[in-house]
Scaffold this motif. Structure first.
Motif, PDB file in Angstrom:
ATOM      1  N   ARG A 139      -4.061   8.614   3.822  1.00 34.49           N
ATOM      2  CA  ARG A 139      -5.039   7.593   3.446  1.00 34.49           C
ATOM      3  C   ARG A 139      -4.364   6.409   2.772  1.00 34.49           C
ATOM      4  O   ARG A 139      -3.400   6.554   2.037  1.00 34.49           O
ATOM      5  CB  ARG A 139      -6.081   8.175   2.506  1.00 34.49           C
ATOM      6  CG  ARG A 139      -6.913   9.227   3.164  1.00 34.49           C
ATOM      7  CD  ARG A 139      -7.936   9.784   2.228  1.00 34.49           C
ATOM      8  NE  ARG A 139      -8.730  10.782   2.934  1.00 34.49           N
ATOM      9  CZ  ARG A 139      -9.464  11.676   2.341  1.00 34.49           C
ATOM     10  NH1 ARG A 139      -9.547  11.707   1.028  1.00 34.49           N
ATOM     11  NH2 ARG A 139     -10.148  12.544   3.045  1.00 34.49           N
ATOM     12  N   LEU A 140      -4.932   5.240   3.049  1.00 33.24           N
ATOM     13  CA  LEU A 140      -4.498   4.001   2.409  1.00 33.24           C
ATOM     14  C   LEU A 140      -5.672   3.440   1.619  1.00 33.24           C
ATOM     15  O   LEU A 140      -6.816   3.537   2.061  1.00 33.24           O
ATOM     16  CB  LEU A 140      -4.077   2.955   3.449  1.00 33.24           C
ATOM     17  CG  LEU A 140      -2.838   3.259   4.271  1.00 33.24           C
ATOM     18  CD1 LEU A 140      -2.662   2.216   5.362  1.00 33.24           C
ATOM     19  CD2 LEU A 140      -1.614   3.307   3.388  1.00 33.24           C
ATOM     20  N   VAL A 141      -5.380   2.847   0.485  1.00 32.99           N
ATOM     21  CA  VAL A 141      -6.408   2.172  -0.298  1.00 32.99           C
ATOM     22  C   VAL A 141      -6.149   0.674  -0.183  1.00 32.99           C
ATOM     23  O   VAL A 141      -5.044   0.205  -0.470  1.00 32.99           O
ATOM     24  CB  VAL A 141      -6.380   2.612  -1.778  1.00 32.99           C
ATOM     25  CG1 VAL A 141      -7.361   1.802  -2.596  1.00 32.99           C
ATOM     26  CG2 VAL A 141      -6.676   4.096  -1.888  1.00 32.99           C
TER      27      VAL A 141
ATOM     28  N   GLY B  46      -1.089   7.951   1.099  1.00 27.60           N
ATOM     29  CA  GLY B  46      -1.378   9.178   0.361  1.00 27.60           C
ATOM     30  C   GLY B  46      -1.019  10.417   1.149  1.00 27.60           C
ATOM     31  O   GLY B  46      -0.688  10.350   2.335  1.00 27.60           O
TER      32      GLY B  46
ATOM     33  N   PRO C  73     -17.860  -0.767   0.828  1.00 30.69           N
ATOM     34  CA  PRO C  73     -17.794   0.650   1.208  1.00 30.69           C
ATOM     35  C   PRO C  73     -18.676   0.921   2.430  1.00 30.69           C
ATOM     36  O   PRO C  73     -19.787   0.421   2.534  1.00 30.69           O
ATOM     37  CB  PRO C  73     -18.343   1.371  -0.037  1.00 30.69           C
ATOM     38  CG  PRO C  73     -18.026   0.438  -1.160  1.00 30.69           C
ATOM     39  CD  PRO C  73     -18.202  -0.946  -0.584  1.00 30.69           C
TER      40      PRO C  73
ATOM     41  N   PRO D 191      -6.422  -2.859  -1.584  1.00 28.48           N
ATOM     42  CA  PRO D 191      -6.648  -3.407  -2.926  1.00 28.48           C
ATOM     43  C   PRO D 191      -7.938  -4.218  -3.003  1.00 28.48           C
ATOM     44  O   PRO D 191      -8.360  -4.851  -2.028  1.00 28.48           O
ATOM     45  CB  PRO D 191      -5.423  -4.296  -3.165  1.00 28.48           C
ATOM     46  CG  PRO D 191      -4.376  -3.751  -2.250  1.00 28.48           C
ATOM     47  CD  PRO D 191      -5.120  -3.249  -1.043  1.00 28.48           C
ATOM     48  N   SER D 192      -8.577  -4.185  -4.178  1.00 31.23           N
ATOM     49  CA  SER D 192      -9.879  -4.828  -4.356  1.00 31.23           C
ATOM     50  C   SER D 192      -9.836  -6.325  -4.058  1.00 31.23           C
ATOM     51  O   SER D 192     -10.782  -6.864  -3.483  1.00 31.23           O
ATOM     52  CB  SER D 192     -10.414  -4.581  -5.764  1.00 31.23           C
ATOM     53  OG  SER D 192      -9.553  -5.158  -6.725  1.00 31.23           O
TER      54      SER D 192
ATOM     55  N   ARG E 157     -10.050  -6.646  -0.326  1.00 33.65           N
ATOM     56  CA  ARG E 157     -11.410  -6.329   0.119  1.00 33.65           C
ATOM     57  C   ARG E 157     -12.359  -7.474  -0.190  1.00 33.65           C
ATOM     58  O   ARG E 157     -13.192  -7.855   0.637  1.00 33.65           O
ATOM     59  CB  ARG E 157     -11.904  -5.035  -0.552  1.00 33.65           C
ATOM     60  CG  ARG E 157     -11.158  -3.795  -0.099  1.00 33.65           C
ATOM     61  CD  ARG E 157     -11.841  -2.502  -0.548  1.00 33.65           C
ATOM     62  NE  ARG E 157     -12.244  -2.477  -1.932  1.00 33.65           N
ATOM     63  CZ  ARG E 157     -11.534  -1.959  -2.936  1.00 33.65           C
ATOM     64  NH1 ARG E 157     -10.352  -1.419  -2.689  1.00 33.65           N
ATOM     65  NH2 ARG E 157     -12.004  -1.954  -4.174  1.00 33.65           N
TER      66      ARG E 157
ATOM     67  N   LEU F 294       0.854  -1.191   0.000  1.00 30.64           N
ATOM     68  CA  LEU F 294       0.000   0.000   0.000  1.00 30.64           C
ATOM     69  C   LEU F 294       0.885   1.234   0.000  1.00 30.64           C
ATOM     70  O   LEU F 294       1.984   1.220   0.546  1.00 30.64           O
ATOM     71  CB  LEU F 294      -0.895   0.018   1.241  1.00 30.64           C
ATOM     72  CG  LEU F 294      -1.745  -1.218   1.504  1.00 30.64           C
ATOM     73  CD1 LEU F 294      -2.529  -1.047   2.789  1.00 30.64           C
ATOM     74  CD2 LEU F 294      -2.669  -1.497   0.349  1.00 30.64           C
TER      75      LEU F 294
END
Length: 81
Positions: free
Chosen positions: A12-14, A8, A27, A16-17, A20, A5
């Motif tokens: 913020r961290l995203v 940002g 969400p 990965p799909s 998830r 990851l």
């Protein structure tokens, strides 16, 4: 499963799909963050609750943690702590 990851600008961290999806995250779901040493652990609240229940299940049924705590507090109060 491993993922890298990138933090940002606003911290913020995203996630990965594929991660998830594997965890069944959607969400709006909430995650609990805790530090373990210098590691960050993210977990769903229901998973943290299940872990705590698992720990509590190891306490014998005839043992009262509440009574033990009260006894400790009574000793401390009698000692003037």
């Amino acid at each position: 499963m491993d993922a890298t990851l990138v933090l940002g600008k606003q911290g913020r961290l995203v996630i990965p799909s594929e991660v998830r999806s594997a965890l069944g995250l959607a969400p709006g779901d909430q995650l609990h963050l805790r530090l373990v040493g210098r590691s960050v652990v993210l977990e769903r609240p229901q998973d943290a609750t299940a872990e705590l229940r698992g720990l509590a299940s190891r306490v014998p049924q005839d043992r009262s943690l509440v009574e033990e705590l009260l006894a400790e507090r009574r000793v401390a109060a009698a000692a003037g702590e």
